[in-house]
Design a protein around this motif. Structure first.
Motif, PDB file in Angstrom:
ATOM      1  N   GLY A  31      32.828   3.529 -63.466  1.00 18.52           N
ATOM      2  CA  GLY A  31      33.683   4.691 -63.632  1.00 18.52           C
ATOM      3  C   GLY A  31      33.777   5.557 -62.384  1.00 18.52           C
ATOM      4  N   ASN A  32      32.902   5.339 -61.429  1.00 18.78           N
ATOM      5  CA  ASN A  32      32.966   6.092 -60.179  1.00 18.78           C
ATOM      6  C   ASN A  32      34.095   5.624 -59.268  1.00 18.78           C
ATOM      7  OD1 ASN A  32      30.799   8.017 -60.342  1.00 18.78           O
ATOM      8  ND2 ASN A  32      29.414   6.266 -60.299  1.00 18.78           N
ATOM      9  N   PHE A  33      34.695   4.476 -59.594  1.00 16.42           N
ATOM     10  CA  PHE A  33      35.769   3.973 -58.731  1.00 16.42           C
ATOM     11  C   PHE A  33      36.850   3.206 -59.477  1.00 16.42           C
ATOM     12  CE2 PHE A  33      32.405   0.909 -58.872  1.00 16.42           C
ATOM     13  CZ  PHE A  33      33.057  -0.303 -59.048  1.00 16.42           C
ATOM     14  N   TRP A  34      36.667   2.943 -60.770  1.00 16.32           N
ATOM     15  CA  TRP A  34      37.668   2.196 -61.514  1.00 16.32           C
ATOM     16  C   TRP A  34      37.634   2.633 -62.968  1.00 16.32           C
ATOM     17  CZ3 TRP A  34      41.168  -0.476 -59.017  1.00 16.32           C
ATOM     18  CH2 TRP A  34      42.081  -1.226 -59.767  1.00 16.32           C
ATOM     19  N   SER A  35      38.780   2.659 -63.621  1.00 12.41           N
ATOM     20  CA  SER A  35      38.824   3.041 -65.026  1.00 12.41           C
ATOM     21  C   SER A  35      39.639   2.026 -65.809  1.00 12.41           C
ATOM     22  CB  SER A  35      39.427   4.439 -65.184  1.00 12.41           C
ATOM     23  OG  SER A  35      40.771   4.446 -64.746  1.00 12.41           O
ATOM     24  N   ALA A  36      39.331   1.943 -67.076  1.00 18.69           N
ATOM     25  CA  ALA A  36      40.101   1.101 -67.983  1.00 18.69           C
ATOM     26  C   ALA A  36      39.964   1.672 -69.385  1.00 18.69           C
ATOM     27  CB  ALA A  36      39.611  -0.340 -67.959  1.00 18.69           C
ATOM     28  N   LYS A  37      41.050   1.609 -70.111  1.00 13.65           N
ATOM     29  CA  LYS A  37      41.067   2.118 -71.476  1.00 13.65           C
ATOM     30  C   LYS A  37      40.837   0.970 -72.447  1.00 13.65           C
ATOM     31  CE  LYS A  37      44.244   5.735 -70.216  1.00 13.65           C
ATOM     32  NZ  LYS A  37      45.621   6.130 -70.138  1.00 13.65           N
ATOM     33  N   HIS A  38      40.400   1.348 -73.632  1.00 16.68           N
ATOM     34  CA  HIS A  38      40.199   0.404 -74.735  1.00 16.68           C
ATOM     35  C   HIS A  38      41.457  -0.442 -74.922  1.00 16.68           C
ATOM     36  CE1 HIS A  38      39.952  -0.616 -79.061  1.00 16.68           C
ATOM     37  NE2 HIS A  38      38.651  -0.614 -78.858  1.00 16.68           N
ATOM     38  N   SER A  39      42.620   0.219 -74.862  1.00 11.27           N
ATOM     39  CA  SER A  39      43.897  -0.461 -75.091  1.00 11.27           C
ATOM     40  C   SER A  39      44.253  -1.449 -73.983  1.00 11.27           C
ATOM     41  CB  SER A  39      45.018   0.569 -75.239  1.00 11.27           C
ATOM     42  OG  SER A  39      45.133   1.349 -74.060  1.00 11.27           O
ATOM     43  N   GLN A  40      43.580  -1.378 -72.840  1.00 10.72           N
ATOM     44  CA  GLN A  40      43.809  -2.333 -71.757  1.00 10.72           C
ATOM     45  C   GLN A  40      42.817  -3.487 -71.820  1.00 10.72           C
ATOM     46  OE1 GLN A  40      43.252   0.911 -68.867  1.00 10.72           O
ATOM     47  NE2 GLN A  40      45.100   0.148 -67.866  1.00 10.72           N
ATOM     48  N   ILE A  41      41.588  -3.177 -72.214  1.00  3.28           N
ATOM     49  CA  ILE A  41      40.501  -4.160 -72.170  1.00  3.28           C
ATOM     50  C   ILE A  41      40.712  -5.291 -73.166  1.00  3.28           C
ATOM     51  CG2 ILE A  41      38.028  -4.487 -72.598  1.00  3.28           C
ATOM     52  CD1 ILE A  41      37.683  -1.599 -71.413  1.00  3.28           C
ATOM     53  N   TYR A  42      41.014  -4.967 -74.413  1.00  2.34           N
ATOM     54  CA  TYR A  42      41.100  -6.010 -75.438  1.00  2.34           C
ATOM     55  C   TYR A  42      42.255  -6.988 -75.212  1.00  2.34           C
ATOM     56  CZ  TYR A  42      37.130  -4.024 -77.763  1.00  2.34           C
ATOM     57  OH  TYR A  42      35.860  -3.599 -78.041  1.00  2.34           O
ATOM     58  N   PRO A  43      43.443  -6.543 -74.814  1.00  3.39           N
ATOM     59  CA  PRO A  43      44.489  -7.521 -74.476  1.00  3.39           C
ATOM     60  C   PRO A  43      44.091  -8.403 -73.282  1.00  3.39           C
ATOM     61  CG  PRO A  43      45.477  -5.378 -74.865  1.00  3.39           C
ATOM     62  CD  PRO A  43      43.988  -5.176 -74.856  1.00  3.39           C
ATOM     63  N   GLU A  44      43.384  -7.807 -72.308  1.00  2.12           N
ATOM     64  CA  GLU A  44      42.946  -8.597 -71.162  1.00  2.12           C
ATOM     65  C   GLU A  44      41.916  -9.631 -71.586  1.00  2.12           C
ATOM     66  OE1 GLU A  44      43.341 -10.077 -67.572  1.00  2.12           O
ATOM     67  OE2 GLU A  44      44.467  -8.295 -68.125  1.00  2.12           O
ATOM     68  N   LEU A  45      41.013  -9.277 -72.478  1.00  4.32           N
ATOM     69  CA  LEU A  45      40.035 -10.240 -72.994  1.00  4.32           C
ATOM     70  C   LEU A  45      40.741 -11.402 -73.684  1.00  4.32           C
ATOM     71  CD1 LEU A  45      37.285  -7.852 -74.398  1.00  4.32           C
ATOM     72  CD2 LEU A  45      37.008  -9.510 -72.544  1.00  4.32           C
ATOM     73  N   LYS A  46      41.780 -11.092 -74.430  1.00  2.00           N
ATOM     74  CA  LYS A  46      42.545 -12.146 -75.109  1.00  2.00           C
ATOM     75  C   LYS A  46      43.181 -13.090 -74.080  1.00  2.00           C
ATOM     76  CE  LYS A  46      46.110 -12.931 -78.559  1.00  2.00           C
ATOM     77  NZ  LYS A  46      47.044 -12.343 -79.506  1.00  2.00           N
TER      78      LYS A  46
END
Length: 176
Positions: A31-46
């Motif tokens: 989090g000190n240099f990159w962020s991601a939301k819940h709504s981004q992570i799960y589609p990417e995992l798929k």
């Protein structure tokens, strides 16, 4: 480029993780240099699973909801390693609303500018103190090979906050 793809592959290469575990990592050192939301992570995992860069298992865990535990595949590790070896172009300067506001400070009352500067200084000093506390807590000795990336990024975050505080302090004399 799907940079989040590589962040997730990197995290899962360190240890098997659930989607929630990955999400929580973005509240930690990353989090000190990159962020991601819940709504981004799960589609990417798929997508990563469909591309056969990640696998998952759903271990038995009583009557609770079944969680997918992701592991990196050999193809995923190869793709991550190829990405890690690429040289990066200089990124555009990050947007900073406060600095933009300061760019137009001549339109503001000097006492307001001073108050804004002091408020930002307090916030950045708090963040700096938190980063230094994390450094002291985790790195009393030389970092191990597994800790080196976190250590380097944490050191960079500390330097960034020190520089920001120094910049604000250098601005204050103009608004006495």
């Amino acid at each position: 480029m799907r940079t989040l793809k590589y962040a997730i592959l990197g995290l899962v290469s360190q240890k098997p993780m659930t989607g929630y575990d990955i999400y929580k990592e973005f509240d930690g050192p990353i989090g000190n240099f990159w962020s991601a939301k819940h709504s981004q992570i799960y589609p990417e995992l798929k997508k990563l699973t469909q591309e056969k860069l990640l696998n998952y298992e759903m271990p038995e865990s009583g009557e609770s909801l079944k969680k997918k535990v992701y592991t990196i595949t050999e193809a995923g590790a190869k793709e991550l390693d190829a990405w890690l070896s690429e040289d990066e172009e200089l990124a555009p300067t990050a947007k900073d609303v406060f600095r933009l506001r300061m760019y137009f400070c001549e339109r503001m009352d000097p006492s307001l500018v001073k108050d804004l500067l002091l408020s930002q200084l307090d916030k950045h000093e708090d963040k700096l103190a938190s980063l230094k506390s994390s450094m002291d807590e985790h790195y009393t000795k030389k970092p191990t090979k597994a800790q080196l990336g976190d250590y380097l990024v944490l050191s960079g975050a500390i330097s960034r906050e020190e520089a920001y505080c120094d910049w604000i302090r250098s601005c204050l004399p103009y608004f006495k």
